[in-house]
Design an enzyme around this catalytic site. Structure first.
Site, PDB file in Angstrom:
ATOM      1  N   THR B   1       0.898  -1.290   0.028  1.00  0.00           N
ATOM      2  CA  THR B   1       0.167  -0.083  -0.136  1.00  0.00           C
ATOM      3  C   THR B   1       0.790   1.366   0.037  1.00  0.00           C
ATOM      4  O   THR B   1       1.833   1.317   0.529  1.00  0.00           O
ATOM      5  CB  THR B   1      -0.812   0.088   1.290  1.00  0.00           C
ATOM      6  OG1 THR B   1      -1.713  -1.117   1.470  1.00  0.00           O
ATOM      7  CG2 THR B   1      -1.854   1.400   1.331  1.00  0.00           C
ATOM      8  N   ARG B  29     -11.425 -10.076  -2.713  1.00  0.00           N
ATOM      9  CA  ARG B  29     -11.111  -9.552  -1.567  1.00  0.00           C
ATOM     10  C   ARG B  29     -11.066  -8.066  -1.688  1.00  0.00           C
ATOM     11  O   ARG B  29     -10.030  -7.724  -2.312  1.00  0.00           O
ATOM     12  CB  ARG B  29     -10.318 -10.237  -0.748  1.00  0.00           C
ATOM     13  CG  ARG B  29      -9.876  -9.781   0.844  1.00  0.00           C
ATOM     14  CD  ARG B  29      -8.761  -8.552   0.810  1.00  0.00           C
ATOM     15  NE  ARG B  29      -8.313  -8.237   1.924  1.00  0.00           N
ATOM     16  CZ  ARG B  29      -7.427  -7.150   2.308  1.00  0.00           C
ATOM     17  NH1 ARG B  29      -6.989  -6.695   1.070  1.00  0.00           N
ATOM     18  NH2 ARG B  29      -7.025  -6.736   3.363  1.00  0.00           N
ATOM     19  N   VAL B  30     -11.841  -7.170  -0.801  1.00  0.00           N
ATOM     20  CA  VAL B  30     -11.448  -5.911  -0.941  1.00  0.00           C
ATOM     21  C   VAL B  30     -10.958  -5.306   0.436  1.00  0.00           C
ATOM     22  O   VAL B  30     -11.774  -5.546   1.502  1.00  0.00           O
ATOM     23  CB  VAL B  30     -12.720  -5.017  -1.487  1.00  0.00           C
ATOM     24  CG1 VAL B  30     -12.144  -3.379  -1.264  1.00  0.00           C
ATOM     25  CG2 VAL B  30     -12.901  -5.334  -2.675  1.00  0.00           C
ATOM     26  N   HIS B  54      -2.922  -3.965   8.048  1.00  0.00           N
ATOM     27  CA  HIS B  54      -3.728  -5.343   7.924  1.00  0.00           C
ATOM     28  C   HIS B  54      -5.198  -4.724   7.698  1.00  0.00           C
ATOM     29  O   HIS B  54      -5.850  -4.276   8.736  1.00  0.00           O
ATOM     30  CB  HIS B  54      -3.703  -5.947   9.040  1.00  0.00           C
ATOM     31  CG  HIS B  54      -4.461  -7.322   9.015  1.00  0.00           C
ATOM     32  ND1 HIS B  54      -4.744  -8.099   9.996  1.00  0.00           N
ATOM     33  CD2 HIS B  54      -4.789  -8.019   7.913  1.00  0.00           C
ATOM     34  CE1 HIS B  54      -5.604  -9.124   9.714  1.00  0.00           C
ATOM     35  NE2 HIS B  54      -5.454  -9.052   8.257  1.00  0.00           N
TER      36      HIS B  54
END
Lengths: 166, 143
Positions: B1, B29-30, B54
């Site tokens: 990220t 998955r988002v 996370h």
């Protein structure tokens, strides 16, 4: 004290051999975004520029260099938010786009929605003239190696990515 | 990220965050990044935050907006960031990092994970770091 720009390249476990590239990458992105602010540009232009630069840098988990899902594919998410209007735009599970953050900004600027996902986001990108890129161009040797390593039944992808408490 | 927060010369604030998500995630998955108040939040009256870590933990505590709530109660950017990260660790055992800025230009780069690469530019100085406690500076040549 103004203008100011702050950037991150992701929290977690960064192997020693990748730490230098990671630091150099965020410094380069900060310089790119800050040059916009120094030229009188907007904070939105600055954050999109800085994040786009990091998406294009294969050392980071975004755009090129994204981690792979369990099927070995790239699905990306992004968001922008404007503090003046509280306007926001986001895309989720989007594929084959080089700069998801720029698509997120188009969602904010060109639609009345806050988020577009998957196939809808891809169709919107096409309507906006945003080119698609081959998925292969977003996958690096490193991301493929980590994907394979974490397919093992006893693997712990979250711990592999996040590490333990700092 | 990856992410960024900024305040321009007019005092307007913005944030942006982008990610490939979690290693070997399920298809579809988002995580937190595209969720407003979780992956990022910006308000000219309070400040802006971009988060990383996370994603499922960040969403449970809506980390970006939580940090700005602390700033609304008078906490500094650094204290608010640490309070948000500490709550995420204690409440849902989640690790992560944030970059935070307020309307006056005060900023913080804080994280509970082993590392986070970060950089900041203000006046003629570039700040950066990677490991806990690191804070290096370089001069930025003004245009």
């Amino acid at each position: 004290m103004l203008p100011v720009l702050v950037v991150h390249g992701g929290a977690g476990h960064i192997p020693k051999e990748r730490s230098e590239k990671s630091t150099a990458g965020v410094c380069s992105a900060v310089r790119a975004g800050y040059a916009i602010l120094q030229g009188g540009g907007s904070s939105m232009d600055a954050v999109v520029e800085a994040v786009s630069e990091l998406e294009n840098n294969p050392s980071f988990n975004a755009g090129c260099g994204s981690v792979l899902n369990v099927k070995g594919e790239v699905e990306m998410d992004a968001i922008v938010m404007d503090g003046k209007t509280l306007g926001s735009g986001a895309v989720s599970a989007v594929r084959c786009i080089a700069n998801p953050v720029q698509l997120a900004r188009l969602v904010m600027d060109k639609t009345s929605h806050a988020c577009l996902t998957a196939e809808g986001a891809t169709q919107f990108a096409s309507a906006m003239g945003v080119p698609t890129v081959p998925q292969e161009s977003l996958i690096t040797e490193y991301s493929r190696m980590r994907w394979k390593k974490n397919l093992a039944p006893d693997a712990n992808p979250v711990e592999c990515q996040m590490g333990k408490m700092g | 990220t990856v992410g960024a927060v900024a305040v321009d010369s007019d005092g307007n604030i913005a944030c942006a965050t982008s990610t490939g998500g979690m290693l070997n995630k399920m298809e579809g998955r988002v995580g937190d990044t595209p969720c407003i108040g979780c992956g990022g939040y910006a308000d000219n009256k309070i400040g802006a935050v971009s988060t990383t870590g996370h994603g499922e933990a960040i969403m449970k505590v809506t980390l970006a907006r939580l940090i700005l709530f602390h700033m609304e109660q008078g906490q500094s950017v650094e204290a608010a960031s640490d309070l948000g990260l500490a709550y995420m660790k204690s409440r849902v055992d989640g690790l992560g990092g944030v970059v935070t800025v307020d309307p006056q230009g005060h900023w913080a780069a804080r994280f509970s994970s082993p590392q986070m690469s970060w950089g900041a530019a203000q006046k003629d100085t570039l700040h950066y770091g990677l490991y806990t406690g690191e804070h290096f500076t370089q001069r930025i040549d003004l245009p």
